[in-house]
Structures are given as C-alpha cells and as structure tokens.
Design an enzyme around this catalytic site. Sequence first.
Site, PDB file in Angstrom:
ATOM      1  CD  GLU A 299     -16.509 -30.702   7.135  1.00  0.00           C
ATOM      2  OE1 GLU A 299     -16.587 -31.607   6.327  1.00  0.00           O
ATOM      3  OE2 GLU A 299     -16.831 -29.522   6.869  1.00  0.00           O
TER       4      GLU A 299
HETATM    5  C1  TNX Z   1     -19.477 -31.560   4.979  1.00  0.00           C
HETATM    6  S1  TNX Z   1     -21.284 -32.185   6.986  1.00  0.00           S
HETATM    7  C2  TNX Z   1     -19.749 -30.344   5.594  1.00  0.00           C
HETATM    8  C3  TNX Z   1     -19.990 -29.168   4.763  1.00  0.00           C
HETATM    9  C4  TNX Z   1     -19.882 -29.466   3.310  1.00  0.00           C
HETATM   10  C5  TNX Z   1     -20.518 -30.801   3.010  1.00  0.00           C
HETATM   11  C6  TNX Z   1     -20.527 -31.137   1.556  1.00  0.00           C
HETATM   12  C7  TNX Z   1     -20.854 -30.914   7.607  1.00  0.00           C
HETATM   13  C8  TNX Z   1     -21.421 -30.661   8.882  1.00  0.00           C
HETATM   14  N1  TNX Z   1     -19.975 -30.168   6.931  1.00  0.00           N
HETATM   15  O1  TNX Z   1     -19.106 -28.142   5.116  1.00  0.00           O
HETATM   16  O2  TNX Z   1     -20.538 -28.453   2.619  1.00  0.00           O
HETATM   17  O3  TNX Z   1     -19.814 -31.800   3.697  1.00  0.00           O
HETATM   18  O4  TNX Z   1     -21.283 -32.300   1.314  1.00  0.00           O
END
Ligand code: TNX
Length: 505
Positions: A299
Amino acid sequence: MVVPRPVRAESSDGSPFVLSPAARISVAGPGADGVARLLRAELAADCDRVLAIVDEPPAYGDIIVVIAPGEGPHADGSDSDEGYTLEISAESVRIGAATGAGAFWGVQTLRQLIPAACDGNPLTIEPVRIHDHPRFAYRGAMLDVARHFFTPAEVKRFIDAIVLLKVNHLHLHLTDDQGWRIQIESWPDLTRVGGSTGVDGGRGGFYTQDEFRDLVAYAAERHVTIVPEIDMPGHTNAALASYPGLNADGVAPAPYTGTEVGFSTLQTGDALTERFVRDVIRELADLTPGRLLHLGGDECLSTPPADFVAFVEDAARAVTAAGKTPVGWHEMGRAAGLPAGTVGQYWDFTTPRGHAAEHALAFVRGGGSLIMSPSDAAYLDIVYEEGDELGQDWTGSPTTLRRSFEWDPARVVPGVGDAHILGVEAPLWTETVTSIEDVEVMVFPRLAAVAEIGWSTAPADTEPVEAARDFADFAERVAELSEHWDAAGTRYRRVPEVGWPEKVG
Ligand code: TNX
C-alpha cells in the site's frame, strides 16, 4: 479428533492407555529432553500431573519420546523435517520423530487426544496409530503489534496458543504509521518518539533488543520462528515523526493515531534514508536467527512508482547483504530486480484482482516462493458477522469459520501450485483490536482453519474447492478442540457453525 487433521490415523483395538501414578517420560535422542520438558509442563498445566523425565529405556506405562533418523512417519526413512509418529496402546504412548520439531508436533497431537478434563484420575487415552507430516513448511500467524502494542508476556501467551495448532511461524508486524515497536540502538528516537503511542492514542510500547531476543528464544524452544517485519517505504509515519531528517521537507509530521493507510513514504535515493534502512536491517538481522526478514512494501500509495521499485530493490539487497532472505507483500513483485529467492506474501483475494496474480508470480519467476494470505479468507481482523463491533469489513463480506476453511492455497494464483508455495499465514491486524483477549477472540477458531490448510494433506482436485473440503468434519473437531481452549483459558468466538459442547468450569 485432532486439528490439523493428521495425514493418517488408525484407531486400534485393544485397551486404552492409562496414565498411572508411576508413569514417566522416557527420552532418547538429541532434543528429546527439551521436548519432554515442554510435554511435562503441558501435562502439569493441562492435567495437574508432574512426570519424571528419565534418560532410560521405557517401562510399561511410560510416555516415550524418541528422536532418531527413521523414527519419523516415512517407512523409507525419507523423514520430512517436522513429521512424527504417535502410537498409543495399553503399554505406552510413543512419539517418534527424526527432529525435535517433529516430536514437539507429536506432543501437540497427544495434548489434543488427552481428555480436556484430565485433572482427575484415571487419565485414559484411546489406542491409535498416527503417521503425520505437514503439507507446507511455513504455517504462520501474524500479530500487528504496531497499531496496538502487545507486551512480551502477551506475545508469549499467543505463542503458547498457536503451537497447539502446529503453527510454526509468528510474523510480527513491528512498525507502521501508528507505532515503532523494536528498539534500534543506532536510532533511539524510533522507539522514544515513534513507540510512544498507538491507534486512538492507545498505550504505546516497544520491545527492547533484550526483550525481543528473549521472545525469539521462547518461540524457538517451541519450534516457532519469529519473522520480523519493518514495513517500508510506506506505513512509516512513526519513523518519519521520530526523525525530521527522513522527511523530504525536513519537518517531522505529528505522531499518527488514525487508521488510514497509504499516506506516508520514505524517500528513495536520500543518503540519510539509505543509512537508516541499512542500520535498521542490520540490527534486526542480528536479532533474528530465522532465515526470513520481512520488508513490507504494501500500500505505498504516496510513493512514486519508480521510486517504489528502486527503494524495495535496494532494501531487499540490504537484507541479502545482512545474510537473510527478504520477504515482501505481493506489491513488491512490481520490482523486477529483487534478489533471487525473495519470498512474496500474497494478500489479495482468493480470486485475484487487478495485477495481484502477476505480482505474486514475479516472486516465483525470480526463484522465490509464496506465502498465501488471501485477505477474504485468511485475514483474522475481518468481522465474523455483519455488524460485529470488533474487526473491519473492507473485504466486502464477513469471514465466517467456513469461509476461512473452504479455500486452498494452490487454487488462488493460476500457475502457482504446492511446489511454489512456502505455506500459509493468517494475519491479525489490530486497528480495532486493543486487548489480548480480543486478539484471541478474532484468532480462534479461524486460525484452526488456516493451520489445517497449511498442515493437512491437500484436498481432492474436485471443483469447486468448497466441495473438496469437509467442513462438517472440521467443525466437529473444532468443537472438541474448544474443550482444550476452555481448559487453557484461551478465548474464542463461539461461531454458529460449530456445535459447541457445554463449557466446563
Ligand atoms: C491492509 S494487507 C493492510 C494493513 C491493514 C489491513 C487491514 C496489507 C499488507 N496491509 O495495513 O491493517 O489491510 O485489514
């Protein structure tokens, strides 16, 4: 009977094993003593029975732990590292394995076969012969200690609970926007400033290097490897808040206590940042006996794409230089120049969207393997039911116990089968989870499903995958397992899909 379902279990005729007051644990082979001591502690805690450990040939009625080549589940001696045999008869309980890990997993099966209400005599166990070994080498749980901090004692309690399911990796998400949880001696403000708070201003906290080493050792005794993660270049507000010099404008942002993602980034090509990355990776690698070091990479919505690629390639090389194998969330597959063998962690859906499959495949093409954590089935922070207060619902539908069970890692990314899969992992993100009690309620029973998927034999190749898995059989075994959770004080959600027994005590 047991979760994860053993590869082969034959109940035998004959009388049950009865644990007599004279019973001892007879050990033979390297590592057997360590396993026996853990078994003794578990019998003491579970059943209030303290057995002597003897390095002597067994007598009638003893529990036997033998570790030697050929003692594992394979008659031809090609013992898989973590396999074991467990034979229960009137004469003895005998655990055989080629390794300490195998014997330890045999002990976990034994614990589940012992009646949960076992602190009254006589303790009897039905006769059975079990040959068992895992499908995947990596069976993981992840705890996000960055959004909310959990103390070393709480993490140990968590380790105690996951080993019953033969989970052998604990991935610790040590840093994020809301908190930096591991002491880095060369950058002390990371924990002084970045470790001081959490989501919604929750208690801060961090592990000193000594505390972390102690956790790693506690896990290792239980055949669990800690996989530490420093998430970068995004999810880094806690670091940016600690050191103004890491920011492009030289101004430190305020500590962040919200739950948005994707707004922070480290800079690519900045000399101070490069030193920071190397120092952090070096110190973390020195604290980590395990092979894997996780770099995050998810992300990174505010990192320019070219900068992202250059950043993760450079950081991954630093991990290799520190003697470890890098792991990254699947977005890191966008980088073509990762070191050979870099491991990817897939977190898109069981039916891949966008470029997720392509990014995951890039790790395989680069000679690496994949850890499968599809978020719509294996994310333990997703609500069990619509309207739940605890948990998130961004995957679009609740993750029921059935949902967490009816998928298969070899049927997610086209072209990726068992040979490319290191294993499975169920992550618990803790934006909404503030106490270790709530951690357990989100994790159990769904971790049992993911643990079984990681350990037990692959289901038949029939379509659809839901039909290939026997949920009713699994749910019955989970119901039995719950008696052990009750006895241990482990919380779990009494989901409606399981016919739970009455709680004792
Ligand atoms: C996505 S999945 C994220 C996290 C969040 C989560 C909440 C991923 C690698 N990153 O930063 O905590 O969703 O479900």
